[in-house]
Design a protein around this motif. Structure first.
Motif, PDB file in Angstrom:
ATOM      1  N   LYS A  96      85.167  63.384  46.823  1.00 18.29           N
ATOM      2  CA  LYS A  96      83.812  63.925  46.745  1.00 18.29           C
ATOM      3  C   LYS A  96      83.360  64.588  48.026  1.00 18.29           C
ATOM      4  CE  LYS A  96      81.570  59.368  47.264  1.00 18.29           C
ATOM      5  NZ  LYS A  96      80.587  58.459  46.669  1.00 18.29           N
ATOM      6  N   PHE A  97      82.362  65.454  47.895  1.00 15.04           N
ATOM      7  CA  PHE A  97      81.750  66.113  49.045  1.00 15.04           C
ATOM      8  C   PHE A  97      80.322  66.486  48.673  1.00 15.04           C
ATOM      9  CE2 PHE A  97      83.800  69.354  46.486  1.00 15.04           C
ATOM     10  CZ  PHE A  97      82.919  70.422  46.489  1.00 15.04           C
TER      11      PHE A  97
ATOM     12  N   ARG B   5      75.562  66.642  45.268  1.00 14.42           N
ATOM     13  CA  ARG B   5      76.733  65.771  45.377  1.00 14.42           C
ATOM     14  C   ARG B   5      77.792  66.225  44.371  1.00 14.42           C
ATOM     15  NH1 ARG B   5      72.991  60.731  44.445  1.00 14.42           N
ATOM     16  NH2 ARG B   5      71.578  62.434  43.908  1.00 14.42           N
ATOM     17  N   VAL B   6      79.039  66.367  44.845  1.00 13.84           N
ATOM     18  CA  VAL B   6      80.097  66.909  43.995  1.00 13.84           C
ATOM     19  C   VAL B   6      81.280  65.942  43.968  1.00 13.84           C
ATOM     20  CG1 VAL B   6      81.566  68.907  43.525  1.00 13.84           C
ATOM     21  CG2 VAL B   6      79.408  69.212  44.765  1.00 13.84           C
ATOM     22  N   ILE B   7      81.780  65.657  42.761  1.00 18.07           N
ATOM     23  CA  ILE B   7      82.925  64.767  42.609  1.00 18.07           C
ATOM     24  C   ILE B   7      84.011  65.524  41.842  1.00 18.07           C
ATOM     25  CG2 ILE B   7      83.749  62.626  41.546  1.00 18.07           C
ATOM     26  CD1 ILE B   7      80.899  61.550  41.921  1.00 18.07           C
ATOM     27  N   VAL B   8      85.240  65.433  42.333  1.00 11.45           N
ATOM     28  CA  VAL B   8      86.350  66.163  41.716  1.00 11.45           C
ATOM     29  C   VAL B   8      87.404  65.163  41.244  1.00 11.45           C
ATOM     30  CG1 VAL B   8      88.067  67.972  42.039  1.00 11.45           C
ATOM     31  CG2 VAL B   8      85.919  68.048  43.327  1.00 11.45           C
TER      32      VAL B   8
ATOM     33  N   THR C 152      66.694  69.944  40.780  1.00 12.38           N
ATOM     34  CA  THR C 152      67.069  70.537  42.061  1.00 12.38           C
ATOM     35  C   THR C 152      68.421  69.981  42.487  1.00 12.38           C
ATOM     36  OG1 THR C 152      66.047  68.736  43.287  1.00 12.38           O
ATOM     37  CG2 THR C 152      64.632  70.601  42.753  1.00 12.38           C
ATOM     38  N   PRO C 153      69.145  70.699  43.350  1.00 11.72           N
ATOM     39  CA  PRO C 153      70.445  70.201  43.805  1.00 11.72           C
ATOM     40  C   PRO C 153      70.373  68.792  44.385  1.00 11.72           C
ATOM     41  CG  PRO C 153      70.149  72.468  44.506  1.00 11.72           C
ATOM     42  CD  PRO C 153      68.841  72.031  43.898  1.00 11.72           C
ATOM     43  N   SER C 154      69.283  68.495  45.085  1.00 10.54           N
ATOM     44  CA  SER C 154      69.231  67.171  45.721  1.00 10.54           C
ATOM     45  C   SER C 154      69.002  66.049  44.717  1.00 10.54           C
ATOM     46  CB  SER C 154      68.154  67.148  46.810  1.00 10.54           C
ATOM     47  OG  SER C 154      66.931  67.587  46.282  1.00 10.54           O
ATOM     48  N   ASN C 155      68.622  66.407  43.496  1.00 12.24           N
ATOM     49  CA  ASN C 155      68.452  65.380  42.466  1.00 12.24           C
ATOM     50  C   ASN C 155      69.582  65.413  41.433  1.00 12.24           C
ATOM     51  OD1 ASN C 155      65.935  64.251  43.341  1.00 12.24           O
ATOM     52  ND2 ASN C 155      64.947  66.129  42.646  1.00 12.24           N
ATOM     53  N   ALA C 156      70.677  66.086  41.766  1.00 11.05           N
ATOM     54  CA  ALA C 156      71.740  66.265  40.765  1.00 11.05           C
ATOM     55  C   ALA C 156      73.083  65.778  41.285  1.00 11.05           C
ATOM     56  CB  ALA C 156      71.838  67.740  40.384  1.00 11.05           C
ATOM     57  N   ILE C 157      73.947  65.426  40.344  1.00 16.09           N
ATOM     58  CA  ILE C 157      75.329  65.062  40.666  1.00 16.09           C
ATOM     59  C   ILE C 157      76.240  65.905  39.771  1.00 16.09           C
ATOM     60  CG2 ILE C 157      77.055  63.222  40.556  1.00 16.09           C
ATOM     61  CD1 ILE C 157      74.574  61.267  40.898  1.00 16.09           C
TER      62      ILE C 157
ATOM     63  N   GLN D  99      90.115  74.584  44.823  1.00 12.92           N
ATOM     64  CA  GLN D  99      89.509  75.555  43.907  1.00 12.92           C
ATOM     65  C   GLN D  99      88.053  75.148  43.622  1.00 12.92           C
ATOM     66  OE1 GLN D  99      90.965  74.608  40.045  1.00 12.92           O
ATOM     67  NE2 GLN D  99      90.077  76.398  38.998  1.00 12.92           N
ATOM     68  N   ILE D 100      87.819  73.873  43.440  1.00 14.87           N
ATOM     69  CA  ILE D 100      86.468  73.394  43.126  1.00 14.87           C
ATOM     70  C   ILE D 100      85.552  73.550  44.335  1.00 14.87           C
ATOM     71  CG2 ILE D 100      85.089  71.397  42.402  1.00 14.87           C
ATOM     72  CD1 ILE D 100      86.986  72.683  40.258  1.00 14.87           C
ATOM     73  N   GLU D 101      86.074  73.238  45.516  1.00 15.47           N
ATOM     74  CA  GLU D 101      85.277  73.421  46.741  1.00 15.47           C
ATOM     75  C   GLU D 101      84.777  74.854  46.831  1.00 15.47           C
ATOM     76  OE1 GLU D 101      86.373  70.894  50.683  1.00 15.47           O
ATOM     77  OE2 GLU D 101      87.915  72.258  49.955  1.00 15.47           O
ATOM     78  N   ARG D 102      85.696  75.790  46.594  1.00 14.09           N
ATOM     79  CA  ARG D 102      85.373  77.216  46.707  1.00 14.09           C
ATOM     80  C   ARG D 102      84.345  77.625  45.644  1.00 14.09           C
ATOM     81  NH1 ARG D 102      87.458  81.281  44.098  1.00 14.09           N
ATOM     82  NH2 ARG D 102      89.147  80.051  43.172  1.00 14.09           N
TER      83      ARG D 102
END
Lengths: 428, 420
Positions: free
Chosen positions: B6-7, B14-17, B182-187, B198-201
């Protein structure tokens, strides 16, 4: 800045190589065919025993489902509770189901427990005793459940439309009743069991992580004996007996109801007819997915309903095409008019290139999803094999999705979307 | 064991791959940290109505579904008391379409009066179909109002009443969007036949420029401890008497949640469970009975509901239920019965984790709980539960002062004592 106005390029469905991964097959010593989709990507498995023992084979109402249900409720060696405890101790599920043609028992478990569970399955299938006490509990509880269901307009509508299409006496058109539950007797169940749950009437499907020695285990358990002897079955297809009048049927089940259940349906040829795969595509456009004509108009434009669908039934003897929705009481008649309007539109205007392209991509994408994983794959094979079909049928369907033209769709629509050939029913 | 990395983007997303190269598919799951518990008591049902409006076109894309279907994809969404979740499944080659669609609707919606008007009607039909036009359809509304006096779990996700949905205005929609979506309220979770780099990009490309918005700070009133039994009776247009009982339980992150979950399985986790075996099979008081909880994040409810066999009196049936739950408080369960419900928990997780869609969904859910890694610790939590804790927790939960009971009587003439 990223360009948000232009959709990213998509790989067209024409580029996807859609193939049905083959099954493995073994045959037990007594001749039972076993179809396998092994997979190392999971720690679970499913094992299903299917019999030609659905309600099409019953000689008295409701006997097929009652037999199927009660097979698990007690053997000569163990009570229903002991059987359930043995299955559930391992976190496993032993589920039963009975439909028009087939009745089945399916085990889902962690693969490492399979060797402990197989003897239970074997005992359940080969040694049920059908205690009267169990039948009485089943009868009472099914009648209670029926009394609740009879209050639901969609339940009444489903029964009524089946009866209009296939006839009230045909296995596809018959419905349950308090009287039929009362008439169930233990020896009817035993008779149905002995005639149809036999080794030579059994097909086995298994998928997932098959433990070492799986074929041997299965053979030792279900393949050595000619259990229950030869199946006894001598019944011809009963004629389909549709209601003579295709008028508009209106039934009031609940005068205070706030919605009505709308069903509009007609008979349609079975899977082997050349129009069947074409209708699969036409039906998708008409009412088979979220972006369909019916959804776009009746839900997304008018807001008459939470959902509306059309679907194809492919029973062995006869198919059908049905449109189903529950709509607000005041807008049910308007809903029916819109359904016919959409139907007629399909018979006069060819489907546009863009829409047809979209539906091809959507259908291929959904097949890709449907075939992902061993359990999904075995379901697809099950549906083919039990109907005497093979991968050619599947390939033919994919070919139709890829190549059918707007003109062919128009032709099929003109052949079958004739208002006067549909039964029209609203249950309030 | 579910593997993931995640990053977090600069805007707080918040992003999970989760890579899985055994499938040709990809799944994108977007979870927004908003549910019906975040609604204004005078405007209930809004989070769910809003979920419908998320499909009504976004700022640069007039139609959400068409381009996705063109890419061979399918999608759906659901709203609960706690959260709103959107997901897409499509061929992995076409994943960028999902990025395009989801990022545009996180950026801004189109806010069309016509779409609002239609979806108000659609949701009202959904309400009628599931909660008005079904026998016992209003039981849960009554139970919630009985059990909760303060906490917003006192209304259903669909809404407390039709008028709240009918009165929704476009300005409410706009306000709700900018507060919660909003992005800060999302996962964001992406799984399937994909690569981390690829996902990071792609995430940076499509989501990176969305303004972060304000982090919504939740402050909900805690439900005070219940201080006495609550009861309600209703006579409805239904054919059978039905009994509903519910009890307050601990929040999702409390270890006692796992104890409670196992208790529901002891009582009704299958045909060998206690309520089914004793009350349906042996005593024949109920034709159907179940015990469940909804997995809520805040303190939820354990519910027992059953349909009485005709001729059985409500008081008699309730006493039989009470006897069973009191047994859990009086006697330690056997090690074998404890092992049975733990084995079931392990097996249910294994079956759930088979589907890619379900795995990506769970990763988002556990990240909302605090850390996606919690997903891999679930079985450990179940295995820690002891027979002593089952007894202790049963005594606390099934205390009469913690109970709410609804007698849902059939209309006159059909029951009780009217044999079928």
């Amino acid at each position: 800045m990223v360009d948000r106005l232009t959709a990213p390029a998509v790989l067209d469905s024409a580029a996807f190589d859609i193939r049905l991964k083959p099954y493995e097959k073994i045959t037990l010593d007594n001749g039972i065919p076993v179809y396998l989709i092994p997979s190392d990507n999971q720690d679970t498995l499913m094992l299903e025993l299917v019999f030609n023992a659905g309600n099409w084979y019953e000689t008295k109402d409701l006997v097929a489902t009652a037999t199927n249900y009660l097979i698990k409720n007690g053997s000569s060696r163990h009570t229903a509770l002991q059987i359930n405890e043995r299955v559930e101790f391992y976190g496993a599920f032993l589920d039963r189901s009975s439909h028009h043609e087939h009745a089945s028992y399916v085990l889902h478990c962690l693969s490492r427990h399979f060797a402990d569970l197989l003897p239970v399955v074997q005992e359940v299938i080969t040694d049920p005793v059908f205690l009267l006490e169990e039948l009485d509990i089943y009868r009472q509880n099914m009648k209670q459940q029926l009394s609740v269901n009879l209050r639901k307009c969609e339940f009444i509508a489903n029964r009524r439309i089946d009866s209009l299409l296939f006839g009230p006496a045909h296995p596809y058109g018959r419905s349950s009743s308090m009287e039929a539950y009362d008439a169930l007797q233990r020896d009817h169940l035993q008779e149905h069991y002995r005639a149809h749950y036999t080794y030579d009437n059994c097909t086995i499907f298994a998928a997932g992580l098959l433990p070492e020695g799986f074929p041997k285990l299965l053979n030792e358990s279900l393949g050595k004996e000619t259990w229950n002897g030869k199946s006894r079955f001598a019944k011809k297809d009963q004629p389909i007996d549709p209601a003579p009048e295709k008028k508009a049927y209106r039934i009031t089940n609940d005068p205070q109801g706030v919605q009505g259940a709308v069903r509009i349906a007609r008979l349609f040829p079975g899977r082997l007819h050349p129009d069947f795969p074409k209708m699969m595509v036409l039906n998708t456009i008409f009412g088979g997915y979220f972006g369909s004509r019916l959804m776009s108009n009746i839900r997304e434009d008018k807001g008459y309903t939470y959902g509306i669908h059309s679907q194809l039934y492919h029973f062995r003897q006869q198919g059908a095409l049905a449109i189903l929705t529950e709509a607000g009481r005041e807008v049910c008649e308007a809903t029916v008019r819109e359904i016919y309007r959409e139907m007629e539109l399909m018979t006069v205007e060819p489907v546009g290139d863009e829409e047809l392209h979209l539906v091809r991509n959507y259908l291929i994408g959904s097949v890709l999803g449907d075939l992902d994983g061993s359990f999904q794959l075995i379901q697809r094979w099950r549906s083919l094999l039990l109907n005497g079909l093979d991968e050619n049928y599947f390939n033919q369907y994919i070919h139709t999705v890829r190549t059918i033209t707007a003109e062919e769709l128009l032709e099929v629509a003109r052949r079958y979307f004739r208002q006067e050939e549909f039964y029209e029913l609203i249950v309030f | 064991m579910i593997h993931f990395r995640k990053f977090t983007l600069a805007n707080g997303l918040r992003v999970i791959v989760h890579e899985d190269h055994t499938t040709p598919l990809a799944v994108m799951n977007v979870l927004y940290d908003v549910g019906s518990r975040d609604e204004d008591p005078g405007k209930t049902g809004f989070a769910h109505l809003f979920e419908h409006l998320m499909f009504g076109g976004s700022v640069h894309i007039p139609d959400y579904d068409e381009p996705l279907q063109m890419a061979g994809g399918e999608n759906n969404a659901y709203t609960t008391n706690d959260l709103t979740n959107y997901y897409i499944q499509l061929p992995a080659e076409n994943l960028e379409t999902a990025f395009w669609l989801e990022s545009d609707r996180m950026l801004s919606l189109a806010f069309s009066e016509k779409k609002l008007d239609v979806q108000r009607k659609v949701v009202c039909e959904e309400f009628r179909e599931h909660y008005i036009n079904k026998p016992y359809g209003d039981a849960w509304k009554r139970m919630r109002e009985l059990a909760y006096k303060v906490h917003p779990y006192r209304w259903m996700t669909i809404g407390q009443q039709l008028s709240h949905i009918e009165n929704a205005r476009l300005e409410d929609v706009r306000e709700f969007f900018f507060r919660h979506y909003t992005p800060s309220n999302a996962i964001l979770v992406i799984g399937g036949n994909i690569r981390f780099e690829q996902i990071e990009r792609l995430t940076e490309k499509w989501f990176g420029s969305i303004p972060s918005g304000n982090r919504y700070l939740r402050s909900l009133p805690a439900e005070p401890d219940q201080e006495g039994p609550r009861r309600e009776e209703v006579h409805g247009r239904v054919p059978l008497d039905a009994l509903y009982k519910c009890f307050h339980i601990f929040p999702r992150l409390d270890q006692r949640y796992y104890t409670t979950d196992l208790i529901t399985d002891l009582l009704s986790g299958g045909s060998s469970s206690r309520l089914y075996q004793i009350l349906v099979k042996e005593k024949k008081f109920f034709s159907h009975i179940e015990c469940y909880h909804l997995g809520n994040l805040d303190a939820g409810l354990l519910t027992i509901e059953g349909k009485l066999v005709r001729g059985i009196r409500m008081e008699e049936a309730e006493q039989a239920v009470d006897d069973q739950v009191e047994r859990l408080c009086a006697d330690l369960i056997s090690e074998r019965e404890l092992q049975k419900v733990k084995n079931k928990a392990e097996s249910v997780i294994a079956f759930e984790d088979m589907a890619l869609l379900s795995r990506t969904n769970s990763l988002a859910f556990y990240e909302l709980l605090g850390d996606a890694e919690l997903m891999n610790q679930e079985i450990g939590h179940y295995n820690m539960v002891t027979a002593g804790e089952i007894r202790e927790e049963s005594c606390r939960i099934f205390n009469i002062n913690n109970s709410s009971t609804l007698y849902y009587y059939a209309e006159n003439g059909e029951s009780p004592g009217n044999p079928i």
